[in-house]
Design an enzyme around this catalytic site. Structure first.
Site, PDB file in Angstrom:
ATOM      1  N   GLU A 128       1.011  -1.445   0.247  1.00 61.61           N
ATOM      2  CA  GLU A 128      -0.577   0.374  -0.324  1.00 61.61           C
ATOM      3  C   GLU A 128       1.039   1.236   0.054  1.00 61.61           C
ATOM      4  O   GLU A 128       2.039   1.358   0.531  1.00 61.61           O
ATOM      5  CB  GLU A 128      -1.165  -0.044   1.584  1.00 61.61           C
ATOM      6  CG  GLU A 128      -0.292  -0.270   2.293  1.00 61.61           C
ATOM      7  CD  GLU A 128      -1.321  -0.503   3.845  1.00 61.61           C
ATOM      8  OE1 GLU A 128      -0.656   0.226   4.957  1.00 61.61           O
ATOM      9  OE2 GLU A 128      -1.779  -1.317   3.801  1.00 61.61           O
ATOM     10  N   LYS A 130       3.189   4.582   0.998  1.00 63.86           N
ATOM     11  CA  LYS A 130       3.828   5.563   2.241  1.00 63.86           C
ATOM     12  C   LYS A 130       3.446   6.424   2.137  1.00 63.86           C
ATOM     13  O   LYS A 130       4.052   7.846   1.228  1.00 63.86           O
ATOM     14  CB  LYS A 130       4.806   4.888   1.892  1.00 63.86           C
ATOM     15  CG  LYS A 130       5.479   5.040   2.894  1.00 63.86           C
ATOM     16  CD  LYS A 130       6.964   4.567   3.829  1.00 63.86           C
ATOM     17  CE  LYS A 130       7.923   5.339   5.218  1.00 63.86           C
ATOM     18  NZ  LYS A 130       7.787   7.003   4.872  1.00 63.86           N
ATOM     19  N   ASP A 132       2.988  10.089   2.760  1.00 65.34           N
ATOM     20  CA  ASP A 132       4.143  11.565   3.510  1.00 65.34           C
ATOM     21  C   ASP A 132       3.592  12.516   4.170  1.00 65.34           C
ATOM     22  O   ASP A 132       3.137  13.646   3.620  1.00 65.34           O
ATOM     23  CB  ASP A 132       3.988  12.284   2.466  1.00 65.34           C
ATOM     24  CG  ASP A 132       5.830  12.593   2.168  1.00 65.34           C
ATOM     25  OD1 ASP A 132       6.099  12.313   3.444  1.00 65.34           O
ATOM     26  OD2 ASP A 132       6.514  13.673   1.884  1.00 65.34           O
ATOM     27  N   TYR A 241      -4.401   2.696   8.614  1.00 70.44           N
ATOM     28  CA  TYR A 241      -4.157   1.618   7.891  1.00 70.44           C
ATOM     29  C   TYR A 241      -3.024   1.262   8.578  1.00 70.44           C
ATOM     30  O   TYR A 241      -2.943  -0.129   8.522  1.00 70.44           O
ATOM     31  CB  TYR A 241      -2.681   2.171   6.775  1.00 70.44           C
ATOM     32  CG  TYR A 241      -1.311   3.048   7.747  1.00 70.44           C
ATOM     33  CD1 TYR A 241      -0.912   2.314   8.644  1.00 70.44           C
ATOM     34  CD2 TYR A 241      -1.206   4.161   6.710  1.00 70.44           C
ATOM     35  CE1 TYR A 241       0.009   3.000   9.238  1.00 70.44           C
ATOM     36  CE2 TYR A 241      -0.482   5.323   7.770  1.00 70.44           C
ATOM     37  CZ  TYR A 241       0.223   4.987   9.077  1.00 70.44           C
ATOM     38  OH  TYR A 241       1.068   5.783   9.839  1.00 70.44           O
ATOM     39  N   LYS A 338      10.901   2.657  -0.327  1.00 71.87           N
ATOM     40  CA  LYS A 338      11.246   4.496  -0.504  1.00 71.87           C
ATOM     41  C   LYS A 338      11.181   4.246  -2.827  1.00 71.87           C
ATOM     42  O   LYS A 338      12.668   3.664  -2.925  1.00 71.87           O
ATOM     43  CB  LYS A 338      12.404   5.284   0.154  1.00 71.87           C
ATOM     44  CG  LYS A 338      12.540   5.049   1.584  1.00 71.87           C
ATOM     45  CD  LYS A 338      11.331   4.949   1.978  1.00 71.87           C
ATOM     46  CE  LYS A 338      11.105   6.826   2.007  1.00 71.87           C
ATOM     47  NZ  LYS A 338      11.782   7.432   3.423  1.00 71.87           N
ATOM     48  N   CYS A 432       7.865  49.291  -7.510  1.00 72.29           N
ATOM     49  CA  CYS A 432       7.529  48.573  -8.239  1.00 72.29           C
ATOM     50  C   CYS A 432       8.014  47.947  -9.433  1.00 72.29           C
ATOM     51  O   CYS A 432       8.393  49.444 -10.733  1.00 72.29           O
ATOM     52  CB  CYS A 432       5.820  49.429  -8.351  1.00 72.29           C
ATOM     53  SG  CYS A 432       5.265  47.721  -9.920  1.00 72.29           S
ATOM     54  N   CYS A 435       5.670  49.330 -12.870  1.00 71.58           N
ATOM     55  CA  CYS A 435       5.105  51.109 -12.719  1.00 71.58           C
ATOM     56  C   CYS A 435       5.696  52.026 -12.359  1.00 71.58           C
ATOM     57  O   CYS A 435       5.790  53.043 -12.602  1.00 71.58           O
ATOM     58  CB  CYS A 435       3.873  50.925 -12.689  1.00 71.58           C
ATOM     59  SG  CYS A 435       3.320  50.617 -10.539  1.00 71.58           S
ATOM     60  N   CYS A 450       1.964  47.131  -4.608  1.00 69.83           N
ATOM     61  CA  CYS A 450       2.685  48.070  -5.433  1.00 69.83           C
ATOM     62  C   CYS A 450       0.459  48.490  -5.623  1.00 69.83           C
ATOM     63  O   CYS A 450      -0.266  47.469  -5.685  1.00 69.83           O
ATOM     64  CB  CYS A 450       2.482  46.869  -6.713  1.00 69.83           C
ATOM     65  SG  CYS A 450       2.335  49.099  -8.355  1.00 69.83           S
ATOM     66  N   CYS A 455      -1.258  50.140 -12.611  1.00 68.43           N
ATOM     67  CA  CYS A 455      -0.042  49.294 -12.573  1.00 68.43           C
ATOM     68  C   CYS A 455      -0.352  48.098 -14.112  1.00 68.43           C
ATOM     69  O   CYS A 455      -1.220  47.277 -13.802  1.00 68.43           O
ATOM     70  CB  CYS A 455       0.736  48.551 -11.318  1.00 68.43           C
ATOM     71  SG  CYS A 455       1.460  47.908 -11.549  1.00 68.43           S
TER      72      CYS A 455
END
Length: 692
Positions: A128, A130, A132, A241, A338, A432, A435, A450, A455
């Site tokens: 099944e 793994k 994370d 699980y 893995k 900015c 602009c 900004c 802009c």
């Protein structure tokens, strides 16, 4: 715990031991150092594979020299340090780590070891994903959830029951008694899906808050949050699980068919309403078939809604698991396979600053192209100025880049040991970049902005958002065409979409009659989109799809919103102060209202789907639900109130008539107690009001 000088020394020693590990004491010290970096600082200096290789080297040395084994060796304990901010509770059964493997030969060798412990030639294996995420343990007694805990050090973990209860995929009760089960401890993983993670990070960016690094960190951090309401907002999921402990009463049967195999326990949990890997799980009769399944699964890992970093292979038969047994560190009957690493090193070449539709300025690192997880990465968002400073990133740095599934790649850290002195600090602009207007940083935010609404970058981004799939869904338009039409002067603003000169577009390369027809049809069809899509497409700060739907159901047409006060908006479900003020400011802006009138004149639907007032037992009364109800789910209770004429509020104020408080009611209850006009009732009182 470790000084800079000690860290440098130990890091250098790590490299030496990776080549030639012969000293047991040095290995132990190195492993303790890297455990501290990983578990305490959450800042590992090694990949999982590199750590595992050192761990295996220590195991090998100790097995060859048993007299050298000490009680404090990393191989002689289950896990690592605890978070001291939470109450520590013991697990009913220790949560052991899994032995890791990285290739098919590792699995073949493991299969041989397993066969040395059992008295049968035929062994079924279950495989099944793994997951994370963040490991948890939950305990049910007499069919009710009584405790949830983090992994902690494997023997005991942090009691996070209140936060666990916020996760919708974990039932608050389950009919274990139907299987003769009085008490059960179940292991699992708390996850944030890739889609929810992306949306959550987008909301953080809009709020001027530094985004989270990856879904795993988001899940782990959520379990330790102090505010359960904040946990709920993260939309976590949990996949269970493994059954680690089970107490069956005299009426039950220890030989219940589903409890004889790992696959059966997953089916039992699934039958009782738990989210399990029962659909991704497969059972095989040989290790060769397992290897093929793992290799095939790795190719489709990105198709899953959540992150996985490998597969877990287990002996399927529970009796054979018991025969195989465990070491002090891991069960012998299970192993993790893995997948290939999703990290790589690259060089930070330069930083560009991009302006979004709300004026937010985002630094984007341009790196030396690097291949990670099937994709060539050349650009990585640095999110904001604070992230650059916290990580001490510099132009020319060698950096670790990580990519997980379809989540945006990010820079984990610079490798400062590799600096030559030629690296340059990154200077964040004070004007900015598009602009040249001065940038501002609102108090309490991490984002520079900004504020020039004209802009060019913001105008283009607003148009791109307006035509996008989740907004007005104008197919065939797309970001590339928006930028092209704007640069050529064919498109200047959102209303201009509906008066675009197709005769001029026909002159452009790549636009045949069929392309023109498709674009015209898509633009015309968008006029009939629902009001919530139009509201979302306007790009009002803090207004996502859910808030747009609430607004669309509140008014008969969009211009009603110009008459709403901040307090009126605040009374709408799930709309708080910050969002209310943003909506109010938008609809009080004369230029915005003029644009909406222009769109309406061009035939765009501005009609809402306001609900008709219901004349019922709760008519004229306002309600707010808080805490966990004994029998009703929150959504069901709210629907019941609305179906009987009641109006829902999202916060406690003098406009609230009734606060319906359940178990673990928090700040809303305390606030309501201070307002005399609010009546505080329980679920049964609420039901009696409807039935009377």
């Amino acid at each position: 715990m470790y000084t800079k000088e000690q860290t440098a020394k130990l890091q250098g020693l790590t490299k030496d031991l990776q080549k030639n590990a012969t000293d047991v004491d040095e290995l132990r010290n190195i492993l303790r150092f890297h455990e501290y970096r990983y578990y305490i600082l959450n800042d590992p200096l090694l990949s999982d594979e590199e750590y595992d290789n050192l761990y295996k080297a220590l195991e090998k040395l100790e097995s060859e020299n048993p007299n050298l084994i000490t009680s404090d060796s990393p191989t002689q304990r289950v896990g690592n340090s605890l978070n001291k901010e939470f109450v520590t509770v013991p697990h009913l059964v220790p949560m052991l780590s899994l032995e890791n493997s990285y290739n098919s030969q590792d699995l073949v060798d493991w299969d041989k070891r397993v066969r040395g412990f059992v008295n049968t030639e035929v062994i079924e294996y279950s495989a099944e994903p793994k997951f994370d995420g963040a490991s948890i343990s939950v305990i049910y007694e007499n069919d009710h959830l009584v405790r949830g805990a983090t992994r902690g050090d494997g023997v005991a973990g942090d009691d996070v029951t209140t936060n666990i209860r916020q996760i919708g995929s974990i039932p608050l009760s389950a009919k274990f008694s139907e299987y003769g089960i009085d008490k059960i401890e179940i292991r699992g993983e708390v996850l944030m899906t890739k889609n929810n993670f992306r949306k959550y990070n987008e909301s953080l960016a809009e709020d001027g808050i530094a985004p989270l690094a990856n879904p795993r960190n988001a899940a782990a951090g959520s379990l330790r949050m102090k505010d359960p309401a904040a946990v709920r907002k993260r939309k976590l999921e949990a996949i269970l699980y493994h059954v680690s402990f089970i107490d069956i009463n005299k009426k039950g049967s220890k030989n219940h068919a589903l409890l004889n195999t790992h696959a059966g326990t997953l089916e039992l949990l699934s039958n009782l309403g738990f989210k399990t890997p029962v659909h991704e799980k497969k059972v095989f009769s040989s290790i060769e078939k397992i290897i093929k399944f793992c290799n095939d699964f790795e190719n489709k890992r990105d198709d899953l809604p959540y992150e996985i970093d490998g597969m877990v292979i287990k002996v399927n038969n529970v009796e054979l698991q018991q025969q195989t047994g465990s070491t002090t560190h891991h069960p012998r009957w299970a192993i993790a396979y893995k997948f290939k690493a999703r990290q790589a090193t690259s060089q930070l070449l330069k930083v560009e600053f991009q302006v979004g539709r709300t004026g937010s300025v985002t630094p984007v690192a341009k790196i030396d192209p690097v291949h990670i997880g099937g994709v060539t990465v050349t650009s990585v968002s640095l999110f904001n100025a604070d992230i650059i400073e916290e990580k001490d990133l510099r132009i020319g740095d060698t950096v670790i880049v990580e990519r997980a599934g379809d989540v945006i790649p990010y820079i984990v850290k610079p490798l400062t040991d590799l600096r030559t002195g030629n690296e340059n600090k990154i200077k964040f602009p004070d004007h900015c970049p598009v602009c040249n207007d001065p940038l501002i940083k609102p108090e309490g935010e991490a984002i520079w902005r900004c504020v020039n609404i004209n802009c060019e970058a913001q105008v283009v981004e607003r148009i791109i958002h307006f035509v996008s799939k989740d907004a007005m869904d104008i197919k065939s338009f797309g970001e590339a065409n928006v930028r092209k039409f704007y640069s050529l002067g064919l498109l200047k603003n959102i209303p201009g979409i509906y008066t675009i000169d197709f005769d001029e577009i026909k002159k452009l390369e790549g636009f045949g009659q069929k392309s023109i027809d498709n674009l015209q049809t898509a633009i015309e069809s968008s006029k009939q989109q629902t009001l919530n899509r139009l509201i979302f497409g306007l790009g009002i700060r803090y207004v996502g799809e859910t808030t747009a739907k609430i607004l669309g159901k509140t008014v008969e047409d969009i211009f009603e919103l110009t008459k709403f006060s901040v307090d009126d908006l605040r009374q709408l479900k799930d709309i708080g102060d910050k969002v209310s003020e943003s909506i109010y400011d938008f609809f009080q802006n004369e230029d915005n209202v003029a644009m909406l009138k222009d769109l309406a004149a061009k035939g765009i639907n501005v009609r809402g789907n306001k609900k008709q007032e219901i004349n019922g037992a709760l008519s004229g009364q306002t309600f707010l639900f808080t805490g966990t109800m004994p029998t009703l789910k929150r959504n069901d209770a709210e629907k019941l109130a609305e179906d009987n004429g009641g109006k829902l509020l999202s916060s406690v104020s003098s406009n609230l008539n009734y606060l319906v408080a359940g178990e673990s009611a928090g700040s809303k209850l305390e606030k309501a107690k201070k307002i005399k006009s609010i009546k505080i009732i329980n679920e049964q009182d609420f039901l009696n009001m409807i039935q009377s």
